[in-house]
Design an enzyme around this catalytic site. Structure first.
Site, short mmCIF file in Angstrom:
data_model
loop_
_atom_site.label_atom_id
_atom_site.label_comp_id
_atom_site.label_asym_id
_atom_site.label_seq_id
_atom_site.Cartn_x
_atom_site.Cartn_y
_atom_site.Cartn_z
N TRP A 101 0.84 -1.21 0.00
CA TRP A 101 0.00 0.00 0.00
C TRP A 101 0.87 1.25 0.00
CZ3 TRP A 101 -4.27 -1.23 -1.90
CH2 TRP A 101 -4.94 -2.41 -1.54
N ASP A 171 -1.47 6.88 6.29
CA ASP A 171 -2.56 5.98 5.92
C ASP A 171 -2.73 5.02 7.10
OD1 ASP A 171 -4.14 3.90 5.00
OD2 ASP A 171 -2.92 3.46 3.23
N LYS A 195 -11.64 -1.77 7.03
CA LYS A 195 -10.79 -2.67 7.79
C LYS A 195 -11.25 -2.72 9.24
CE LYS A 195 -8.46 -3.04 4.04
NZ LYS A 195 -7.34 -2.28 3.54
C1 LIG Z 1 -6.89 -1.89 2.25
C2 LIG Z 1 -5.86 -0.81 2.30
C3 LIG Z 1 -5.79 0.19 1.33
C4 LIG Z 1 -6.69 0.21 0.12
O1 LIG Z 1 -7.95 0.59 0.50
P1 LIG Z 1 -9.10 0.84 -0.57
O2 LIG Z 1 -10.15 1.46 0.27
O3 LIG Z 1 -9.47 -0.48 -1.15
O4 LIG Z 1 -8.58 1.76 -1.61
C5 LIG Z 1 -4.84 1.18 1.47
N1 LIG Z 1 -4.01 1.20 2.53
C6 LIG Z 1 -4.05 0.25 3.49
C7 LIG Z 1 -3.09 0.33 4.63
C8 LIG Z 1 -4.97 -0.77 3.40
O5 LIG Z 1 -5.00 -1.72 4.35
#
Ligand SMILES: *Cc1c(COP(=O)(O)O)cnc(C)c1O
Length: 359
Positions: A101, A171, A195
């Site tokens: 990511w 993030d 998540k």
């Molecule tokens: C799942 C995830 C993403 C991607 O998320 P989307 O909402 O599918 O774009 C980005 N960063 C992290 C750390 C993730 O776990």
């Protein structure tokens, strides 16, 4: 009805109480005669829902008044572009690459300016967090970017990087609301909610006010301008109404439980029994450097791909689902987010012990 123990990395398990409440309100939300899915986003009822969700999130996280909270769409992945578009005044930023990511965010930023890799843990398949005490940050960088919890590899920053005065952007998709945070250490905190908070379709951006300006990169789409979204209280266009409503319920659930201190205590207790077992097991072992282990995502392997596959299959039949590791990593991964009960982890360990004995 029977519910499984769902160890999915995302979309993931939600608190059963929240799902029951939503079910109760499905046909008639508090006397409206309709579900939250069916009502105008401009209605008074929905305005109360989104305002209350924001208020509760602010309370749970301790978000200071000089930060805006945005409920947006496009997932975390869309913010990979929105971050440079809104923040790259000098067209230069530093990225710490700790997994897929982070790498995707880094590559996206390169479309818009000079993205510099400050550190990486790619040399050991992202199984650790690099030393971030003295990164090669230069004066002309607009921000320093991290992925705070690496969902696929199961690592977490337990100390934030020394950004040398630069704005920190994180993030936090897979560690959102898993423990208390000092929001003031960040310029921008963002994450997809699927998540650890709610259903897919909502991304929450928490940004310091001075970083939300009209001075964005030329060509930035209106929808990706944080300023537009902030000025319109996330109602510039139709927001992901139902998802926001469920997030609001999860914030209340967290509050009732005792907030993020209590959540952290529970998460540590849950993760500890699993890591302790992995450390003593002769068959299973964790893949992450101990000091960098995540409380949320726990990858492990047997060292034998066939045995891994057998384990995943038998676990699923026993009601422990979605334990297969990420397609790029293999092995197993147990995601034990806020809503995974302690006994889910306890029972998984019992199952692993029995599997170890029999194989
Ligand atoms: C799942 C995830 C993403 C991607 O998320 P989307 O909402 O599918 O774009 C980005 N960063 C992290 C750390 C993730 O776990």
């Amino acid at each position: 009805m029977s519910r499984v123990y769902n160890f999915a990395a995302g979309p993931a398990v939600l608190p059963e109480e929240v799902l029951r409440e939503a079910a109760d309100e499905m046909l008639d939300y508090r006397g409206c005669g309709m579900s939250v899915m069916e009502m105008s986003h401009r209605s008074k009822v929905f305005d109360d829902i989104i305002k209350e969700a924001e208020k509760d999130l602010r309370e749970v996280m301790g978000i200071p008044d000089n930060y805006k909270v945005l409920f947006l769409q496009g997932g975390a992945s869309q913010q990979f572009a929105a971050v440079p578009m809104n923040l790259m005044k000098n067209r230069k930023a530093g990225y710490v690459v700790t997994g897929q990511w982070a790498k995707k965010a880094f590559q996206e930023a390169k479309i818009y300016g000079e993205a510099v890799e400050l550190a990486s843990s790619a040399d050991e398949t992202f199984s650790y967090i690099p030393d971030c005490s003295d990164l090669p940050i230069t004066d002309d960088m607009d921000y320093v970017y991290i992925t705070e919890n690496n969902t696929i590899y199961g690592t977490k920053y337990h100390t934030l990087p020394n950004t040398k005065g630069k704005t920190l952007v994180a993030d936090v998709s897979s560690c959102f609301l898993s423990e208390p945070v000092d929001v003031t250490k960040y310029g921008v905190i963002y994450g997809g909610v699927q998540k650890n908070i709610g259903p897919a379709g909502v991304v929450i951006v928490i940004a310091r006010e001075d970083l939300i300006t009209d001075d964005v990169l030329p060509g930035t789409p209106t929808m990706l301008k944080w300023k537009i979204q902030a000025d319109n209280d996330s109602l510039y266009n139709t927001p992901p109404c139902y998802g926001i409503y469920i997030c609001g319920k999860v914030f209340k659930w967290l509050k009732n439980m005792g907030g993020l201190e209590e959540m952290k205590r529970r998460n540590e207790k849950k993760a500890k029994i699993l890591y302790d077992y992995l450390d003593e097991s002769k068959m299973f072992k964790g893949t992450v450097r101990k000091e960098d282990r995540s409380l949320m995502n726990v990858p492990f392997i047997t060292g034998d791909a066939d045995l891994d596959a057998k384990f995943v299959k038998e676990a699923e039949a026993a009601g422990f689902v979605n334990l297969k590791g990420h397609r790029t990593v293999g092995g197993m991964r147990a995601s034990i987010y806020n809503a995974m009960p302690y006994e889910g982890v306890e029972k998984l360990i019992e199952f692993m012990k029995a599997f170890e004995k029999n194989n």
